[in-house]
Motif scaffolding. Sequence first.
Motif, mmCIF file in Angstrom:
data_model
loop_
_atom_site.group_PDB
_atom_site.id
_atom_site.type_symbol
_atom_site.label_atom_id
_atom_site.label_comp_id
_atom_site.label_asym_id
_atom_site.label_seq_id
_atom_site.Cartn_x
_atom_site.Cartn_y
_atom_site.Cartn_z
ATOM 1 N N ASN A 1 0.818 -1.217 0.000
ATOM 2 C CA ASN A 1 0.000 0.000 0.000
ATOM 3 C C ASN A 1 0.852 1.266 0.000
ATOM 4 O O ASN A 1 0.311 2.373 -0.049
ATOM 5 C CB ASN A 1 -0.904 0.017 1.231
ATOM 6 N N VAL A 2 2.181 1.112 0.054
ATOM 7 C CA VAL A 2 3.063 2.270 0.160
ATOM 8 C C VAL A 2 3.465 2.748 -1.238
ATOM 9 O O VAL A 2 4.170 2.050 -1.971
ATOM 10 C CB VAL A 2 4.329 1.935 0.971
ATOM 11 N N ILE A 3 2.997 3.928 -1.604
ATOM 12 C CA ILE A 3 3.351 4.551 -2.880
ATOM 13 C C ILE A 3 4.438 5.586 -2.608
ATOM 14 O O ILE A 3 4.223 6.548 -1.868
ATOM 15 C CB ILE A 3 2.127 5.208 -3.538
ATOM 16 N N ILE A 4 5.600 5.393 -3.200
ATOM 17 C CA ILE A 4 6.734 6.288 -2.961
ATOM 18 C C ILE A 4 6.592 7.574 -3.773
ATOM 19 O O ILE A 4 6.881 8.673 -3.301
ATOM 20 C CB ILE A 4 8.061 5.591 -3.313
ATOM 21 N N SER A 5 6.160 7.435 -5.015
ATOM 22 C CA SER A 5 5.963 8.612 -5.867
ATOM 23 C C SER A 5 4.938 8.281 -6.935
ATOM 24 O O SER A 5 4.698 7.108 -7.242
ATOM 25 C CB SER A 5 7.284 9.052 -6.514
ATOM 26 N N SER A 6 4.335 9.315 -7.507
ATOM 27 C CA SER A 6 3.343 9.125 -8.561
ATOM 28 C C SER A 6 3.434 10.309 -9.520
ATOM 29 O O SER A 6 3.172 11.447 -9.132
ATOM 30 C CB SER A 6 1.934 9.035 -7.961
ATOM 31 N N ASP A 7 3.827 10.023 -10.741
ATOM 32 C CA ASP A 7 3.994 11.069 -11.750
ATOM 33 C C ASP A 7 3.228 10.705 -13.007
ATOM 34 O O ASP A 7 3.274 9.549 -13.461
ATOM 35 C CB ASP A 7 5.474 11.254 -12.098
ATOM 36 N N ALA A 8 2.531 11.669 -13.572
ATOM 37 C CA ALA A 8 1.747 11.424 -14.777
ATOM 38 C C ALA A 8 2.647 11.122 -15.970
ATOM 39 O O ALA A 8 3.684 11.746 -16.158
ATOM 40 C CB ALA A 8 0.870 12.632 -15.084
ATOM 41 N N SER A 9 2.227 10.133 -16.748
ATOM 42 C CA SER A 9 2.861 9.853 -18.032
ATOM 43 C C SER A 9 1.876 10.209 -19.134
ATOM 44 O O SER A 9 0.653 10.144 -18.940
ATOM 45 C CB SER A 9 3.244 8.370 -18.137
ATOM 46 N N TYR A 10 2.416 10.564 -20.293
ATOM 47 C CA TYR A 10 1.594 11.061 -21.395
ATOM 48 C C TYR A 10 1.875 10.289 -22.683
ATOM 49 O O TYR A 10 2.865 9.550 -22.780
ATOM 50 C CB TYR A 10 1.891 12.545 -21.643
ATOM 51 N N ILE A 11 1.008 10.482 -23.645
ATOM 52 C CA ILE A 11 1.251 10.023 -25.011
ATOM 53 C C ILE A 11 1.622 11.253 -25.821
ATOM 54 O O ILE A 11 0.920 12.274 -25.766
ATOM 55 C CB ILE A 11 0.014 9.313 -25.587
ATOM 56 N N MET A 12 2.730 11.178 -26.525
ATOM 57 C CA MET A 12 3.320 12.337 -27.202
ATOM 58 C C MET A 12 3.132 12.208 -28.707
ATOM 59 O O MET A 12 3.319 11.129 -29.271
ATOM 60 C CB MET A 12 4.811 12.401 -26.834
ATOM 61 N N PHE A 13 2.770 13.318 -29.348
ATOM 62 C CA PHE A 13 2.510 13.339 -30.787
ATOM 63 C C PHE A 13 3.401 14.380 -31.468
ATOM 64 O O PHE A 13 3.585 15.479 -30.952
ATOM 65 C CB PHE A 13 1.047 13.698 -31.071
ATOM 66 N N SER A 14 3.917 14.047 -32.625
ATOM 67 C CA SER A 14 4.756 14.970 -33.383
ATOM 68 C C SER A 14 3.953 16.177 -33.855
ATOM 69 O O SER A 14 2.890 16.029 -34.467
ATOM 70 C CB SER A 14 5.353 14.258 -34.601
ATOM 71 N N LYS A 15 4.454 17.366 -33.585
ATOM 72 C CA LYS A 15 3.788 18.578 -34.074
ATOM 73 C C LYS A 15 3.835 18.673 -35.587
ATOM 74 O O LYS A 15 2.953 19.284 -36.206
ATOM 75 C CB LYS A 15 4.436 19.821 -33.460
ATOM 76 N N LYS A 16 4.856 18.082 -36.200
ATOM 77 C CA LYS A 16 4.996 18.196 -37.656
ATOM 78 C C LYS A 16 4.003 17.306 -38.410
ATOM 79 O O LYS A 16 3.695 17.591 -39.565
ATOM 80 C CB LYS A 16 6.420 17.841 -38.079
ATOM 81 N N SER A 17 3.519 16.245 -37.766
ATOM 82 C CA SER A 17 2.652 15.311 -38.493
ATOM 83 C C SER A 17 1.247 15.180 -37.915
ATOM 84 O O SER A 17 0.358 14.657 -38.589
ATOM 85 C CB SER A 17 3.298 13.921 -38.534
ATOM 86 N N VAL A 18 1.032 15.668 -36.688
ATOM 87 C CA VAL A 18 -0.271 15.493 -36.043
ATOM 88 C C VAL A 18 -0.804 16.840 -35.555
ATOM 89 O O VAL A 18 -0.180 17.477 -34.700
ATOM 90 C CB VAL A 18 -0.174 14.525 -34.844
ATOM 91 N N PRO A 19 -1.947 17.298 -36.075
ATOM 92 C CA PRO A 19 -2.506 18.585 -35.634
ATOM 93 C C PRO A 19 -2.951 18.546 -34.172
ATOM 94 O O PRO A 19 -3.348 17.497 -33.652
ATOM 95 C CB PRO A 19 -3.731 18.777 -36.553
ATOM 96 N N GLU A 20 -2.892 19.689 -33.532
ATOM 97 C CA GLU A 20 -3.288 19.776 -32.124
ATOM 98 C C GLU A 20 -4.753 19.390 -31.931
ATOM 99 O O GLU A 20 -5.115 18.789 -30.910
ATOM 100 C CB GLU A 20 -3.047 21.194 -31.605
ATOM 101 N N GLU A 21 -5.598 19.709 -32.907
ATOM 102 C CA GLU A 21 -7.019 19.367 -32.800
ATOM 103 C C GLU A 21 -7.223 17.858 -32.713
ATOM 104 O O GLU A 21 -8.120 17.377 -32.021
ATOM 105 C CB GLU A 21 -7.796 19.916 -34.006
ATOM 106 N N PHE A 22 -6.387 17.127 -33.433
ATOM 107 C CA PHE A 22 -6.503 15.672 -33.388
ATOM 108 C C PHE A 22 -6.091 15.139 -32.016
ATOM 109 O O PHE A 22 -6.716 14.227 -31.482
ATOM 110 C CB PHE A 22 -5.633 15.026 -34.469
ATOM 111 N N VAL A 23 -5.050 15.719 -31.425
ATOM 112 C CA VAL A 23 -4.607 15.299 -30.096
ATOM 113 C C VAL A 23 -5.696 15.589 -29.067
ATOM 114 O O VAL A 23 -5.930 14.800 -28.148
ATOM 115 C CB VAL A 23 -3.287 15.996 -29.713
#
Length: 286
Positions: free
Chosen positions: A240-262
């Motif tokens: 039950n002991v959580i030492i740390s908790s940090d969010a992870s993300y899915i990353m998209f290339s700005k050159k190939s994927v528009p922000e609206e799609f993300v």
Amino acid sequence: MITLGSYPPHIFCGVQSRSVIVPLCLKKRASGMINWKMVSGAGIAVCMLAGQAVAVECPRGGTLIAGASDYRPYQKVDGKEVSGMDFEVIAVVLDKLGCGLETQALPWARHLKGLEDGNVDIASPVSKTEEREVFAHFSSPYVDAQEVLFVPAGKEGEYSSLADFFEKGGKLGTIREYAYGGEFNDLKDKYASQIDDTDSQESNLKKLAAGRIDATLGEVFVVSEDIKRLGFGDKVVGSNVIISSDASYIMFSKKSVPEEFVTAFSEQMQAMKDSGEFDTITAKYK
């Protein structure tokens, strides 16, 4: 074919022929102002809200490219076979948006360069940094990378914190030169005599299963995968002991994927979390 003009009072938020229709007021969905329903047989979700709509084609002709490396259980690379939790989740989200997914096994440095150049579309799981924000868009938080104290089965609730573990005389197995988070850095010098360094998590788990140490630390998904692989499921468990908790993300290339799609991707992933579908997928990897 149904077009926007067929339903002038509404915003269309959905997919047809591999395009995503995203409302300009997409963020208002959380407030309950948007009511989703499917038009029978049309493959389009209708947002019952007056306003504008922006059609965004699925990038790269409909099939996005994700780089892959062996980081289990998030990503598994066995020869030419690529699988893992990341790609199962991403493929489901993309499918809901009318898009496909292609995976390519790549070294991490080449993977990042590919995102910068627009030759690769997706990387995961990643931390959000200012350097990466120059060339990448980020989804909403994907998973929390929780660093947990792993202990012998039956002792899950024995400790209230890492400090409590050390104060009770526990011996902790760690990986040499590994950057642990949370309170470990504040405690490691004081309790140095109770810390046993090794070169791998596998070594720590074998020592823990044999009773040579009292606990080890590690990221919950990664260590859980190691426990399964080693056949220690009845001997070692996450506490039950959580030492740390940090969010992870899915990353998209700005050159190939528009922000609206993300944005659309993040909305669909959140909908999966709200419905329980996301947990159904990820629970298999814990």
